[in-house]
Write a protein that holds these residues in place. Structure first.
Motif, short mmCIF file in Angstrom:
data_model
loop_
_atom_site.label_atom_id
_atom_site.label_comp_id
_atom_site.label_asym_id
_atom_site.label_seq_id
_atom_site.Cartn_x
_atom_site.Cartn_y
_atom_site.Cartn_z
N MET A 1 0.85 -1.20 0.00
CA MET A 1 0.00 0.00 0.00
C MET A 1 0.88 1.24 0.00
SD MET A 1 -1.25 0.25 4.00
CE MET A 1 -1.29 -1.49 4.41
N ASP A 2 0.26 2.36 -0.38
CA ASP A 2 0.92 3.65 -0.26
C ASP A 2 0.55 4.27 1.08
OD1 ASP A 2 1.84 3.28 -2.82
OD2 ASP A 2 0.25 4.48 -3.74
N GLU A 3 1.41 5.15 1.54
CA GLU A 3 1.14 5.86 2.79
C GLU A 3 1.03 7.35 2.52
OE1 GLU A 3 3.45 5.45 6.82
OE2 GLU A 3 4.12 7.31 5.86
N ASP A 4 0.04 7.99 3.13
CA ASP A 4 0.02 9.44 3.13
C ASP A 4 -0.19 9.92 4.57
OD1 ASP A 4 -2.62 8.78 3.48
OD2 ASP A 4 -3.41 10.28 2.10
N THR A 5 0.35 11.09 4.87
CA THR A 5 0.27 11.61 6.24
C THR A 5 -0.61 12.85 6.28
OG1 THR A 5 2.30 12.89 5.88
CG2 THR A 5 2.53 10.73 6.91
N VAL A 6 -1.22 13.05 7.43
CA VAL A 6 -2.07 14.21 7.66
C VAL A 6 -1.65 14.85 8.98
CG1 VAL A 6 -4.03 13.31 6.36
CG2 VAL A 6 -3.82 12.80 8.81
N PRO A 7 -1.83 16.17 9.13
CA PRO A 7 -1.53 16.83 10.40
C PRO A 7 -2.65 16.51 11.39
CG PRO A 7 -2.41 18.41 8.84
CD PRO A 7 -2.28 17.12 8.09
N ALA A 8 -2.28 15.98 12.54
CA ALA A 8 -3.28 15.58 13.53
C ALA A 8 -2.90 16.14 14.90
CB ALA A 8 -3.36 14.05 13.60
N CYS A 9 -3.92 16.40 15.70
CA CYS A 9 -3.71 16.92 17.05
C CYS A 9 -4.96 16.61 17.87
CB CYS A 9 -3.44 18.43 17.03
SG CYS A 9 -4.81 19.42 16.37
N SER A 10 -4.92 16.92 19.15
CA SER A 10 -6.10 16.72 19.99
C SER A 10 -7.11 17.83 19.71
CB SER A 10 -5.70 16.72 21.46
OG SER A 10 -5.33 18.03 21.86
N PRO A 11 -8.40 17.57 19.92
CA PRO A 11 -9.41 18.63 19.71
C PRO A 11 -9.14 19.87 20.55
CG PRO A 11 -10.45 16.48 19.96
CD PRO A 11 -9.01 16.30 20.30
N ASP A 12 -8.71 19.67 21.81
CA ASP A 12 -8.42 20.80 22.69
C ASP A 12 -7.26 21.63 22.16
OD1 ASP A 12 -8.57 22.22 25.40
OD2 ASP A 12 -6.51 21.48 25.41
N PHE A 13 -6.22 20.94 21.66
CA PHE A 13 -5.06 21.64 21.11
C PHE A 13 -5.48 22.49 19.92
CE2 PHE A 13 -1.47 21.95 18.21
CZ PHE A 13 -0.41 22.30 19.03
N LYS A 14 -6.31 21.95 19.06
CA LYS A 14 -6.75 22.69 17.87
C LYS A 14 -7.53 23.94 18.27
CE LYS A 14 -9.27 22.18 13.52
NZ LYS A 14 -9.87 21.26 12.55
N ALA A 15 -8.41 23.81 19.27
CA ALA A 15 -9.19 24.96 19.72
C ALA A 15 -8.29 25.98 20.41
CB ALA A 15 -10.30 24.49 20.65
N ARG A 16 -7.38 25.50 21.24
CA ARG A 16 -6.51 26.38 22.03
C ARG A 16 -5.62 27.24 21.14
NH1 ARG A 16 -2.12 23.82 24.63
NH2 ARG A 16 -3.42 21.95 24.48
N HIS A 17 -5.20 26.70 20.01
CA HIS A 17 -4.31 27.45 19.11
C HIS A 17 -5.06 28.02 17.91
CE1 HIS A 17 -0.51 26.39 21.13
NE2 HIS A 17 -1.11 25.25 21.41
N ALA A 18 -6.39 27.94 17.94
CA ALA A 18 -7.23 28.52 16.88
C ALA A 18 -6.75 28.13 15.48
CB ALA A 18 -7.26 30.05 17.04
N ILE A 19 -6.61 26.83 15.27
CA ILE A 19 -6.11 26.33 13.98
C ILE A 19 -7.28 26.06 13.05
CG2 ILE A 19 -4.85 24.49 12.83
CD1 ILE A 19 -3.32 24.03 15.43
#
Length: 307
Positions: free
Chosen positions: A164-182
């Motif tokens: 298979m091929d691999e692709d990567t995505v940027p991932a974080c916790s929901p709280d981290f995303k909200a805290r840094h307004a991403i």
């Protein structure tokens, strides 16, 4: 083809030599093997005579490996280990259906190990031994039948089956995303980032792919995906992670995609093995099974996207 018989010492001679070399003592070797000191000494002398090389320096009651003896001891020890492992595998599975498979730590923990029971249910009597490896090795000198390989399709002397091929995505916790307004790829640049030591330029490549200008990219460094995933779950930063290996965290909401953007192809997974093992029944069965698992996953993902 085996070398001439005169170059193949008996197992008893090699065992006596290896024990004495490892313990540094004829007495200790004799106790380990259940022999007398004189018997071990005679076996070592017989081995030296057969090889025509001095393996030990003898000083009064002590022995010390010669340079040639030290090199020979390492190879003999490895050969005896391989014979021992082969014997254990045969005893564990007299039918001979054993597959010794090297796996990548994160792939093995997250994707393969939870599924391997299905393979064993389909093939009762077969045994799969999993050995964690990070780097390619030489099949000629290791007791492995196959390996899961990630990266370019290069492994000297080995046949490769693309998985298979691999692709990567940027991932974080929901709280981290909200805290840094991403909300956009550029927003991630302002947040703490997590890096994998074996892919040090991954974030730079991802930002370039998504048109985000940057001067430098900093953050915490990890040597394993496993610990980096836990750090992302704990809200320590955003990580570039293989999408198919964090499916559980994404589904359960422990991780979220930090921002929409272009997924980044990072490489391919292969099943590697020696060409002369291509018809080995456990390998054939495993190769067919893992390809079917991957096809099923792809169909399930396509269905989820289409809903």
């Amino acid at each position: 083809m085996l070398p001439p018989r005169r170059f193949l010492p008996s197992f008893s001679l090699l065992s006596a030599f290896e024990a004495a070399a490892r313990t540094g003592s004829v007495t200790a070797a004799a106790n380990e093997l259940g022999l007398t000191q004189s018997a071990v000494s005679r076996q070592i002398s017989a081995l030296e005579k057969q090889l025509g090389v001095a393996l030990f320096l003898r000083e009064r009651q002590t022995i010390k490996l010669t340079l040639a003896g030290d090199s020979y001891a390492r190879e003999v020890r490895e050969a005896l280990r391989r014979i021992s492992n082969a014997s254990l595998n045969l005893r564990a599975n007299p039918a001979g259906g054993t597959l010794n498979l090297a796996i990548l730590p994160f792939f093995g923990t997250r994707w393969l190990t939870p599924r391997i029971g299905r393979f064993l249910d389909l093939h009762p009597g077969m045994v799969v031994n999993l050995i964690t490896r990070l780097e390619p090795f030489d099949f000629r000198f290791d007791t492995l039948d196959a390996a899961i390989h990630f990266g370019a399709a290069r492994w000297p002397g080995a046949a490769l089956t693309h998985l298979m091929d691999e692709d990567t995505v940027p991932a974080c916790s929901p709280d981290f995303k909200a805290r840094h307004a991403i909300s956009t790829p550029a927003d991630i640049l302002r947040a703490p980032l997590l890096h994998l030591s074996t892919r040090p330029d991954a974030w730079e490549l991802w930002f370039n792919r998504n048109g985000v200008a940057f001067d430098a990219v900093h953050g915490m460094l990890f040597d394993q995906f496993t610990t980096m995933v836990e750090a992302a779950r704990a809200g320590l930063g955003a990580a570039l992670l293989p999408r198919f290996l964090i499916a559980r965290e994404l589904e359960e909401g422990q991780l979220v995609q930090a921002a929409e953007g272009l997924a980044m192809p990072t490489g391919q997974y292969y099943l590697a093995y020696l060409p002369d093992r291509v018809s080995y029944p456990p390998l054939v069965a495993f190769r067919d099974w893992i390809m079917e698992e991957i096809r099923s996953d792809a169909l399930a993902l396509k269905g989820a996207i289409g809903q």
